[in-house]
Design a protein around this motif. Structure first.
Motif, PDB file in Angstrom:
ATOM      1  N   ALA A  84       0.820  -1.217   0.000  1.00 20.55           N
ATOM      2  CA  ALA A  84       0.000   0.000   0.000  1.00 20.55           C
ATOM      3  C   ALA A  84       0.851   1.263   0.000  1.00 20.55           C
ATOM      4  N   THR A  85       2.175   1.104  -0.053  1.00 23.07           N
ATOM      5  CA  THR A  85       3.152   2.220  -0.046  1.00 23.07           C
ATOM      6  C   THR A  85       3.077   3.047   1.220  1.00 23.07           C
ATOM      7  N   VAL A  86       2.551   2.454   2.290  1.00 25.01           N
ATOM      8  CA  VAL A  86       2.540   3.168   3.566  1.00 25.01           C
ATOM      9  C   VAL A  86       3.936   3.170   4.169  1.00 25.01           C
ATOM     10  N   ILE A  87       4.613   2.038   4.068  1.00 24.48           N
ATOM     11  CA  ILE A  87       5.993   1.932   4.523  1.00 24.48           C
ATOM     12  C   ILE A  87       6.811   1.329   3.392  1.00 24.48           C
ATOM     13  N   TYR A 113       8.969   9.521  -5.683  1.00 21.06           N
ATOM     14  CA  TYR A 113       7.760  10.272  -5.321  1.00 21.06           C
ATOM     15  C   TYR A 113       6.726  10.259  -6.452  1.00 21.06           C
ATOM     16  N   ARG A 137       3.010   8.427  -6.399  1.00 17.28           N
ATOM     17  CA  ARG A 137       1.712   9.110  -6.505  1.00 17.28           C
ATOM     18  C   ARG A 137       0.835   8.458  -7.554  1.00 17.28           C
ATOM     19  N   ARG A 187      -0.599   5.319  -6.140  1.00 12.68           N
ATOM     20  CA  ARG A 187      -1.653   5.591  -5.144  1.00 12.68           C
ATOM     21  C   ARG A 187      -2.953   6.025  -5.797  1.00 12.68           C
ATOM     22  N   ARG A 188      -2.878   6.619  -6.971  1.00 12.78           N
ATOM     23  CA  ARG A 188      -4.120   6.976  -7.669  1.00 12.78           C
ATOM     24  C   ARG A 188      -4.874   5.739  -8.117  1.00 12.78           C
ATOM     25  N   ARG A 189      -4.144   4.648  -8.280  1.00 14.05           N
ATOM     26  CA  ARG A 189      -4.752   3.424  -8.801  1.00 14.05           C
ATOM     27  C   ARG A 189      -4.871   2.358  -7.733  1.00 14.05           C
ATOM     28  N   LYS A 225      -7.715  10.663  -3.318  1.00 15.65           N
ATOM     29  CA  LYS A 225      -7.157   9.838  -4.377  1.00 15.65           C
ATOM     30  C   LYS A 225      -7.116  10.571  -5.704  1.00 15.65           C
ATOM     31  N   THR A 235      -2.229   8.007   4.210  1.00 19.34           N
ATOM     32  CA  THR A 235      -0.879   7.946   3.646  1.00 19.34           C
ATOM     33  C   THR A 235      -0.871   7.237   2.309  1.00 19.34           C
ATOM     34  N   SER A 236      -1.764   6.255   2.161  1.00 19.02           N
ATOM     35  CA  SER A 236      -1.781   5.478   0.919  1.00 19.02           C
ATOM     36  C   SER A 236      -2.493   6.208  -0.214  1.00 19.02           C
ATOM     37  N   PRO A 258      -2.805   9.497  -2.999  1.00 22.24           N
ATOM     38  CA  PRO A 258      -1.815  10.291  -3.729  1.00 22.24           C
ATOM     39  C   PRO A 258      -1.812  11.780  -3.375  1.00 22.24           C
TER      40      PRO A 258
END
Lengths: 219, 247, 510
Positions: free
Chosen positions: B48-51, B68, B72, B75-77, B104, C95-96, C98
């Motif tokens: 989930a790209t949290v960590i 970065y 992003r 995270r949009r998807r 999002k 955080t998750s 964008p």
């Protein structure tokens, strides 16, 4: 996984002796205090005492105008706010339905922290003379803490600081407008009996609400 | 492939939560099983790209989340439902889902329709204007699912999504999963093996930070024949694999 | 599959606007508005509406009270709101997404601050509206209102940053109490203390610091030097706080999400530096502040054009003795001042130096601010001067209500009596007088006693250890007042010059 450990749980002390009960009680008290962040609260109270010391040392309280009384008043409200937010419980309902110790833990914490707050403010003012003396500090801190505990019961522990803040703003106005009602005890003379009674009543009410209900759960 | 993991490790101090995981998966429903403390949630948080991982490489939707800009885009998807769902009690159902739709970066013109669709898909259309503080635990879970699917994600990560759902809702949820899995990569972390059996096309079993099994539910079932313990075939396969991994 | 993900260009500005709209609808600050309204009504409005109907004193009271009432709650709630994701355990979920952290947190902060500013501006509108209905001259001064608005934004930013970096249950109350401490109780003689607006907000209140005169904005423009410096320092602190938020980087697995990418952090660093530079510059400039004739002067910020007097046409009243003329801003008190001065003027008529006109003049803040005495001697600048002689005096400060009008009457009479008998002497209370001065005091008391039995408290001739006239002065005043009016008038006609020169002793008074 078997049921053997349930019937004869390993390492369980048979709670027959007073020593074990005392140890368990102390352990419970410590865990309760930790859950309420009481150690951090004590640091915050000490900081209020230190700030009072600094204010007296550096003559922030300058002149005969009502502002001279405001620094101790504000720091008393600060300690009351800190005590009020310790009422917040992170556990919610699972804790509420536990046994008989919870109300006593709440009462003990509120009273002990109030005493600690008074002590730290008195220690902070030890080298110099507070305008109204330590008796007024006790009255003001106890009464304002009662307001904070009542606020915790209504709006929740985390926002309970709003109660003492609102009260101290009203007290500042009362100071300037020279009110004489004993319900605004910070503006009354230190030996004013009516103010002491009012403050004691509010403190008692706050502690009673804290004991019976604790802070309102968030959400 | 939407998910490509190679030698990914994650430490928290001295604790090695994920100890060298390799995984590749594309569209479909992917089940992630394992006992408590196996590292499933940590793996999901990395996806989930949290960590970020402590070591190894991770590519999601063809991008490297370490940078970065690509992060992003991922995270949009992405849709993510954590194990412990947080929420803002004063928000309504629709506001909460709309809030995450906006976070999002969905096109604003389509947000309202997407929110309504997501709320309907989890069968909370009648509660759209209810404050979150008035909802039951199961309903809150469904709100969490709604915010995860509002942007029709290409990568959907669900950690214990059926916790608190009644049996009828679980059946409906599995249908939803299968539907979503036709277009996206859905990774479901769960303890409920029947959810895995009913909805997943692939399953991985984690233990002590490693993947100890990766295959189809049928293959997992086969591993348990005559060996594992449990009431259902998949449970027996689960316990057999774990026992073998620990021996 | 219909993708719900558009290109970055199609997002436009509507997304953040809708985010802001949700935040505005659900912000915790909304619940504080009734509390702020009550505080405004009982504190600020009460004091302001009773104040002199002149623009600047009311604007200064508004600044003082509003900042004290609003700032603590603003800072505390901002800190509380900043801890929302930590308290509600939504950190992983947000955080998750964008949307950059700075945009998400920015919406939260803007909503919180927006509600505070809306409430504050509503209070300003009420106060200025009520004042506009009562004042008789001039227009609203915007500097105090602007300073207070910037101060509220700054405390909101600092509180928000504190909550974000320290999401503890104790952050909000401690931030609130520190803000209230700063707003209410800090009194310092350091010039840097002036950077906080409430330190000496009330006109005439010194504490040893330069001040605006009590009649600022009436005869001369309100000097913008100090407000500009205050806005610079407060705005700078607020900017720096927001910039520091943007610099936040999450610790591994820690409670804070990343705010943005590298370029955002660079921008945040620039904002922080700019904010600190502005605040530091303003602080340095304030260190050079000095008392000017018309207010606080900061040389680097001072515009000589603001020292020009404001043209006006005085309003006058004539009751048969001498005309009394005031600035039109004080039109409401013309009757009171005329009635106060008339009896004394009749007593003085025909005597050497008796004024033929009464005129209000600007307060002399340079003379009235005594470094060794924190009490402003408002009457400094009073004199009977010119040919023909004109009694010139600055408008005294007086409390609201009927008691204030009584005090105004007494003050006007006292200063008229004092300047007539000895127009060079205005001795601050407590000064040890000489013998000639005692005789002057006795005559002043005698002139005032028919109108004010308590006269003598402020005449300025008190024994150093007492607020009452000495028994000798009181006895001499009693003898002199007991004379028939004609005898008293005749004696003054013959001896006024010597009396003023300090050559008459108490024993020589009839």
């Amino acid at each position: 996984m078997t049921a053997a450990g349930v019937r004869n749980p390993p390492g369980v002390l048979r709670p027959r002796s007073a020593r074990f009960r005392t140890a368990a009680g102390l352990r419970l008290a410590w865990l309760y205090l930790a859950s309420r962040r009481v150690p951090t609260a004590l640091v915050a109270l000490a900081a209020c005492g230190a700030l009072l010391r600094a204010a007296l040392e550096w003559h922030w309280i300058a002149g005969p105008d009502p502002g001279a009384q405001q620094v101790p008043l504000l720091l008393e409200a600060g300690t009351a706010s800190v005590i009020a937010v310790t009422a917040y419980s992170p556990f919610g309902e699972p804790e509420r339905i536990t046994g008989r110790w919870l109300p006593w833990l709440r009462v003990g914490t509120a009273v002990a922290l109030t005493g600690a707050a008074v002590g730290m403010l008195a220690a902070g003012a030890a080298a110099a003379q507070l305008p109204d003396g330590n008796l007024a500090v006790l009255r003001n801190v106890a009464g304002t803490t009662g307001i904070g505990l009542l606020a915790a019961g209504v709006i929740g522990g985390a926002l309970a600081w709003i109660g003492p803040m609102a009260y101290v703003v009203a007290s500042e106005y009362a100071l300037l407008a020279r009110w004489t009602t004993p319900w605004v005890w910070p503006v009354r003379p230190p030996h004013d009996r009516g103010a002491a009674i009012c403050a004691a009543l509010v403190f008692t009410a706050g502690v009673a609400v804290a004991a019976a209900r604790g802070a309102r759960d968030p959400g | 492939m939407n998910v490509e993991i190679a030698g990914v490790t994650r430490r928290f101090g001295r604790n090695l939560a994920v100890a060298g995981v390799d995984l590749e998966t594309g569209p479909g429903v992917f089940g992630l099983l394992g006992p408590n403390g196996a590292g499933k949630t940590t793996l999901l948080r990395m996806l989930a790209t949290v960590i970020g991982p402590s070591a190894g490489t991770l590519r999601l939707l063809g991008r490297d989340p370490a940078s970065y800009g690509p992060r992003r885009e991922i995270r949009r998807r992405l849709g993510y439902l954590p194990q412990s769902l947080g929420y803002y009690p004063g928000f309504t159902v629709a506001e909460f889902v709309e809030y995450f739709a906006l976070l999002k970066e969905m096109p604003p013109a389509g947000v309202s329709a997407a929110v309504a669709t997501a709320v309907e898909r989890v069968d909370l259309g009648g509660k759209a204007r209810a404050k979150l503080r008035t909802l039951s635990g199961g309903m809150l879970r469904r709100v969490g699912i709604a915010q995860a699917i509002v942007n029709e994600p290409e990568l959907l990560l669900l950690d214990e999504p059926t916790a608190g759902l009644d049996p009828e809702q679980r059946v409906a949820f599995r249908t939803l999963l299968r539907d979503l899995g036709q277009r996206a990569t859905v990774i479901v972390s769960t303890h409920l093996v029947e959810d895995v059996g009913a909805a997943c096309t692939e399953v991985a079993l984690m233990d002590a930070g490693k993947i100890v099994f990766h295959g189809t539910p049928a293959e997992l079932t086969a591993r348990g024949e005559g060996r594992g313990t449990g009431d259902a075939p998949l449970e027996r396969g689960y316990s057999a694999v774990l026992a073998q991994a620990r021996s | 599959m219909t993708t719900a993900v558009g290109s970055a260009r199609s997002f436009g500005s509507m997304g953040p606007a809708r985010l802001l709209r949700i935040e505005l609808r659900r912000n915790t600050m909304i619940w504080m508005l009734p509390l702020l309204a009550v505080a405004f009504w009982f504190d600020c409005y009460h004091w302001v509406s009773a104040d002199t109907p002149v623009w600047y004193p009311r604007a200064a009271e508004l600044l003082d009270h509003e900042l004290r009432d609003f700032s603590a709650f603003t800072a505390g709630v901002a800190a509380w709101v900043a801890t929302r994701d930590s308290r509600r355990r939504t950190l992983d979920m947000v955080t998750s997404t964008p949307r950059p952290g700075w945009a998400r947190l920015g919406a939260t902060w803007v909503a919180t601050t927006g509600w505070v500013l809306a409430a504050y501006l509503a209070c300003v509108a009420v106060v200025y509206g009520v004042t506009a209905a009562k004042v008789t001259w001039g227009g609203p001064p915007w500097w105090p209102a602007a300073v207070c608005a910037v101060a509220l934004v700054a405390v909101s930013a600092v509180g928000f940053a504190a909550g974000l970096f320290c999401p503890s249950r104790f952050t909000a109350p401690l931030v609130a109490i520190l803000t209230l401490l700063l707003s209410s109780a800090i009194r310092s003689t350091s010039p840097y203390a002036m950077l906080w607006p409430t330190t000496n907000a009330s006109p005439g209140n010194t504490g040893g610091l330069p001040v605006a005169p009590a009649d600022a904005g009436v005869f001369y423009h309100v000097l913008p030097d100090l407000p500009i410096a205050q806005i610079m320092v407060l705005g700078g602190i607020g900017l720096a706080a927001l910039g520091v938020v943007g610099l936040s980087r999450p610790a591994a697995g820690g409670p804070r999400p990343a705010i943005g990418g590298r370029w955002l952090r660079g921008a945040a660093a620039a904002v922080t530096v700019a904010g600190l530079a502005a605040a530091g510059t303003a602080a340095g400039l304030t260190g050079t502040a000095r008392q000017g004739a018309y207010g606080v002067v900061i040389p680097a910020l001072h515009d000589a054009a603001s020292d020009r007097p404001i043209p006006y046409t005085p309003v006058c009243e004539y009751d048969g003795t001498v005309p009394v003329c005031l600035h039109p801003a004080y039109r409401a008190y013309l009757d009171v001042v005329t009635a106060a001065a008339a009896p004394l003027l009749r007593e003085m008529a025909g005597l050497p130096g008796a004024p033929v006109r009464v005129a209000e003049v600007p307060s002399d803040v340079l003379t009235s601010t005594d470094d060794s005495n924190s009490t402003v001697w408002w009457a400094a600048g009073s004199a009977i001067t010119g040919t023909p002689p004109v009694f010139r005096f600055p408008m005294p400060q007086f409390p609201p209500g009927p008691a204030g009008l009584t005090q105004l009457t007494e003050d006007v009479q006292e200063i008229l009596a004092v300047t007539f008998v000895s127009d060079e002497r205005l001795i601050p209370p407590g000064t040890d007088p000489g013998d000639g001065v005692q005789a002057q005091a006795a005559v002043e008391l005698a002139l005032l006693r028919p109108f004010d039995p308590q006269a003598g408290q402020d005449v300025g001739i008190m024994t150093p250890s007492s607020d009452a006239p000495s028994p000798e002065v009181a006895a001499a005043a009693g003898r002199f007042a007991a004379l028939p009016a004609a005898a008293r008038h005749a004696w003054l006609a013959d001896h006024l010059g010597a009396l003023r020169a300090g050559q008459v002793t108490l024993a020589e008074l009839p």
